[in-house]
Scaffold this motif. Sequence first.
Motif, short mmCIF file in Angstrom:
data_model
loop_
_atom_site.label_atom_id
_atom_site.label_comp_id
_atom_site.label_asym_id
_atom_site.label_seq_id
_atom_site.Cartn_x
_atom_site.Cartn_y
_atom_site.Cartn_z
N UNK A 160 1.29 -1.07 -0.14
CA UNK A 160 0.49 0.22 -0.14
C UNK A 160 0.56 1.36 -0.14
N UNK A 161 0.09 2.45 -0.15
CA UNK A 161 1.57 3.44 -1.08
C UNK A 161 1.33 3.67 1.01
N UNK A 162 2.21 5.21 1.05
CA UNK A 162 2.54 5.55 2.32
C UNK A 162 1.62 6.73 2.35
N UNK A 163 0.83 7.39 1.38
CA UNK A 163 0.35 8.22 1.55
C UNK A 163 -1.73 7.87 2.44
N UNK A 164 -1.78 6.79 1.15
CA UNK A 164 -2.60 6.11 1.65
C UNK A 164 -2.85 5.84 2.76
N UNK A 165 -1.90 4.77 3.27
CA UNK A 165 -1.73 3.91 4.84
C UNK A 165 -1.86 5.25 5.82
N UNK A 200 8.65 16.59 2.86
CA UNK A 200 9.61 16.05 2.96
C UNK A 200 8.98 15.80 5.02
N UNK A 201 7.89 15.75 5.54
CA UNK A 201 8.06 15.86 6.59
C UNK A 201 7.72 14.09 6.50
N UNK A 213 13.86 9.48 3.13
CA UNK A 213 12.30 10.44 2.65
C UNK A 213 11.53 10.10 1.91
N UNK A 214 9.89 9.62 2.10
CA UNK A 214 9.22 9.30 1.10
C UNK A 214 8.17 9.68 0.45
N UNK A 215 8.51 9.28 -0.32
CA UNK A 215 7.55 10.32 -1.92
C UNK A 215 6.21 9.32 -1.61
N UNK A 216 5.04 10.39 -2.00
CA UNK A 216 4.00 9.31 -1.70
C UNK A 216 3.47 8.35 -2.35
N UNK A 217 4.41 7.68 -3.21
CA UNK A 217 3.80 6.71 -4.11
C UNK A 217 4.46 5.59 -3.35
N UNK A 218 5.65 5.65 -2.70
CA UNK A 218 6.79 4.59 -1.43
C UNK A 218 5.32 4.06 -0.84
N UNK A 222 8.33 7.57 10.31
CA UNK A 222 8.62 8.58 11.16
C UNK A 222 8.25 9.65 9.62
N UNK A 223 6.87 10.80 11.00
CA UNK A 223 6.39 11.57 10.57
C UNK A 223 6.43 13.21 11.05
#
Length: 131
Positions: free
Chosen positions: A1-6, A26-27, A34-39, A48-49
Motif C-alpha cells: 500500500x502507498x504511504x499516503x494511503x496508509x 519531506x515530513x 525520505x518518502x515519496x507519496x507512492x512509496x 517517522x512523520x
Amino acid sequence: MRIDKYLWCVRYYKTRSIATEACKKGHITVNGQEAKPSKEVFPSDKITLRKDQITYILSVLDVPQNRVGPKLVDIYRKDETPAEAFEHLELLKLSKEHYRTKGQGRPTKKDRRDIEDYTIDPDEHHEEPTE
C-alpha cells in the motif's frame, strides 16, 4: 500500500491529499529515508512523520484494506512516539495562553520591553568602557 494511503487509512491525516502534501514536503520518512507519496509500505516498516510540532514514530504491524475506525487503528500500527513530545506540545500551548490571549492585537511597548528583558543576556547591556 502507498504511504499516503496508509497514513490516511490509519487516521493520521484527514484526507489523502493532505498526506500526499506532507510526503512532498519531506515530513515523512520510511526506514530513515525520505518518502515519496507512492512509496510502498510493508509490515515491520518504521515510519517517522512530523505533524503539529510533534514527531510521531510508528511501526507498521499490518496493512489495512480500507480506512479503519479509530478503535481499530491499533491493529495496524504501533505508536512509539515518546511521551516527552506530547509534554513539549502541552508546554507550548500553555506558554502561548499565558502571554497573550487571542484577539488582543499587537504587543505594546511595555510588552516588547518585557520580551527583550527576558530574551537578552544581562551581561550584554553593561559593557565596561575600554581605555
